[in-house]
Enzyme design. Structure first.
Site, short mmCIF file in Angstrom:
data_model
loop_
_atom_site.label_atom_id
_atom_site.label_comp_id
_atom_site.label_asym_id
_atom_site.label_seq_id
_atom_site.Cartn_x
_atom_site.Cartn_y
_atom_site.Cartn_z
N ASN A 7 46.18 66.93 68.63
CA ASN A 7 47.40 67.79 68.21
C ASN A 7 47.60 69.04 68.82
O ASN A 7 46.86 69.78 68.57
CB ASN A 7 47.48 67.81 66.72
CG ASN A 7 48.79 68.17 66.24
OD1 ASN A 7 49.28 69.38 67.12
ND2 ASN A 7 49.38 67.79 65.03
N HIS A 10 49.50 73.78 68.35
CA HIS A 10 49.52 75.36 68.31
C HIS A 10 49.46 75.92 69.66
O HIS A 10 49.56 77.27 69.87
CB HIS A 10 48.30 75.63 67.52
CG HIS A 10 48.71 75.35 66.15
ND1 HIS A 10 49.70 75.75 65.50
CD2 HIS A 10 48.03 74.49 65.16
CE1 HIS A 10 49.85 75.17 64.20
NE2 HIS A 10 49.01 74.53 64.08
N HIS A 43 54.21 67.51 66.75
CA HIS A 43 54.96 67.65 65.57
C HIS A 43 56.38 68.20 66.05
O HIS A 43 56.29 69.65 65.95
CB HIS A 43 54.38 68.14 64.20
CG HIS A 43 55.10 68.26 63.28
ND1 HIS A 43 54.61 68.34 61.96
CD2 HIS A 43 56.35 67.55 62.69
CE1 HIS A 43 55.59 68.08 60.87
NE2 HIS A 43 56.60 67.66 61.47
N ARG A 45 58.94 69.48 64.44
CA ARG A 45 59.50 70.07 63.14
C ARG A 45 61.10 70.32 63.33
O ARG A 45 61.70 70.72 64.13
CB ARG A 45 58.73 71.26 62.75
CG ARG A 45 57.28 71.06 62.43
CD ARG A 45 56.72 72.44 61.86
NE ARG A 45 57.33 72.29 60.45
CZ ARG A 45 56.58 71.96 59.17
NH1 ARG A 45 55.60 71.66 59.42
NH2 ARG A 45 57.38 72.21 58.07
N ARG A 49 59.52 75.39 65.08
CA ARG A 49 58.95 76.60 65.03
C ARG A 49 57.76 76.55 66.18
O ARG A 49 57.26 77.61 66.48
CB ARG A 49 58.19 76.63 63.83
CG ARG A 49 57.07 75.76 63.12
CD ARG A 49 56.22 76.12 62.16
NE ARG A 49 56.91 76.11 60.58
CZ ARG A 49 56.36 75.65 59.85
NH1 ARG A 49 54.98 75.90 59.77
NH2 ARG A 49 57.05 75.79 58.60
N GLU A 70 55.01 63.25 65.31
CA GLU A 70 55.11 63.39 64.03
C GLU A 70 56.63 64.00 63.81
O GLU A 70 57.09 64.78 64.34
CB GLU A 70 54.17 64.54 63.44
CG GLU A 70 52.70 63.82 63.70
CD GLU A 70 51.75 64.98 63.24
OE1 GLU A 70 52.23 65.99 62.86
OE2 GLU A 70 50.56 64.92 63.51
N THR A 101 51.89 70.62 57.11
CA THR A 101 52.19 69.66 56.40
C THR A 101 51.31 69.60 55.08
O THR A 101 50.09 69.76 55.08
CB THR A 101 51.99 68.33 57.00
OG1 THR A 101 52.66 68.53 58.38
CG2 THR A 101 52.53 67.09 56.39
N GLU A 151 48.23 56.71 58.45
CA GLU A 151 47.09 57.83 58.53
C GLU A 151 47.18 58.48 57.40
O GLU A 151 48.01 58.91 56.40
CB GLU A 151 47.79 58.82 59.53
CG GLU A 151 46.96 59.99 59.78
CD GLU A 151 47.54 61.27 60.90
OE1 GLU A 151 48.35 60.66 61.61
OE2 GLU A 151 47.13 62.18 60.67
N HIS A 197 43.94 65.65 59.12
CA HIS A 197 44.56 67.12 58.53
C HIS A 197 43.22 67.94 58.32
O HIS A 197 42.24 67.43 57.37
CB HIS A 197 45.49 66.76 57.44
CG HIS A 197 46.48 67.99 57.36
ND1 HIS A 197 46.15 69.15 57.05
CD2 HIS A 197 47.70 67.95 57.45
CE1 HIS A 197 47.18 70.06 57.03
NE2 HIS A 197 47.99 69.30 57.52
N1 PXP Z 1 47.99 64.59 60.98
C1 PXP Z 1 49.43 64.93 60.73
C2 PXP Z 1 50.15 63.86 60.11
C3 PXP Z 1 49.77 66.33 60.66
O1 PXP Z 1 50.87 66.59 60.09
C4 PXP Z 1 48.94 67.23 61.26
C5 PXP Z 1 48.92 68.88 61.10
O2 PXP Z 1 50.29 68.91 61.96
C6 PXP Z 1 47.41 66.75 61.66
C7 PXP Z 1 47.12 65.44 61.35
C8 PXP Z 1 46.45 67.82 62.29
O3 PXP Z 1 45.94 68.69 61.28
P1 PXP Z 1 45.10 69.77 61.69
O4 PXP Z 1 46.11 70.68 62.52
O5 PXP Z 1 44.96 70.50 60.51
O6 PXP Z 1 44.01 69.11 62.36
#
Ligand code: PXP
Length: 244
Positions: A7, A10, A43, A45, A49, A70, A101, A151, A197
């Site tokens: 992901n 960031h 994601h 959003r 952001r 996402e 999330t 997931e 997550h």
């Molecule tokens: N899965 C989902 C559905 C999420 O919303 C997120 C965070 O955007 C992640 C996985 C990844 O989480 P993390 O950034 O804490 O690894």
């Protein structure tokens, strides 16, 4: 072998901090793929952001593995996904002002709008996954909607295990058991099982060792390490931590 979806939200967070043009999400995705990532997750959003529509558009043209978007299960987001055509949409709950999330979708209470988003996306050729807590009722409600993948939210597990597992308390076993049981239940109902997550280099192995879990989505901890050691090394080290 458990697959890794990286992901890269960031990377966009750093760029949006200055509304600048760098760092580029496409460059980040290419480096992650070169290091062995099996997919790229972003994601989009509702508050935009971090990831912007243009990021998804450009990633759609460049990602050669699998692009997972996402999104909230709203008609606006479904319309955007059908236009931008990621390989997969993961439906997630969104709350205003949340830092990230916070929990899984409540599929039991909101089956109507979720079912309609699933139907529209699948008819438009986009695969769908539901992000849910490792709760048997949510697993069953997801299966009842005919979704091919879920997931499982590992947030509670990750919070129970912020450092190495041997320093964690009794919550770790309880939260891990919930994930194991939800994985087995979902698999028995014919769904593909993903998880994610809050996972880190230190706590990922107990989750990647669960045989039913085919793929993990990990963001913050990889990008945090990438900011210090570089993206390719950070992805490779996560794959190693997962038992590659
Ligand atoms: N899965 C989902 C559905 C999420 O919303 C997120 C965070 O955007 C992640 C996985 C990844 O989480 P993390 O950034 O804490 O690894």
């Amino acid at each position: 072998m458990t697959k890794l979806g990286v992901n890269i939200d960031h990377i966009a967070t750093i760029r949006q901090a200055r509304k600048a043009i760098e760092p580029d999400t496409v460059a980040a995705a290419i480096l992650a793929e070169l290091a062995g990532a099996d997919g790229i997750t972003v994601h989009l959003r509702s508050d935009r952001r971090h990831i912007q529509d243009a990021d998804v558009r450009r990633l759609r043209e460049t990602v050669t593995t699998r692009l997972n978007m996402e999104m909230a299960a709203t008609s606006e987001m479904v319309r955007i996904a059908l236009k931008l055509r990621p390989d997969q949409s993961t439906l997630v709950p969104e709350r205003e002002n949340e830092i990230t999330t916070e929990g899984g979708l409540n599929v039991v209470a909101n089956s109507g709008p979720i079912a309609s988003a699933i139907r529209d996306l699948i008819m438009g050729g986009v695969q769908v996954s539901l992000f849910i807590d490792p709760d048997p009722d949510q697993v069953d409600a997801s299966a009842d909607l005919g979704v091919p993948m879920i997931e499982l939210n590992t947030r509670a597990y990750s919070e129970a295990c912020p450092k190495s597992p041997d320093l964690a308390g009794p919550d770790l076993e309880r939260e891990l058991t919930k994930i194991v049981q939800a994985s087995e239940r979902g698999r028995q109902k014919g769904m593909k099982i993903l998880a994610g997550h809050g996972l880190t280099y230190r706590n990922v192995r107990l989750v990647s060792d669960i045989p039913e879990i085919e793929e993990l989505n990990i963001g913050h901890n990889i990008i945090a390490r990438a900011s210090l050691v570089g993206m390719e090394r950070a992805v490779r080290e996560m794959l190693q931590a997962m038992g590659d």
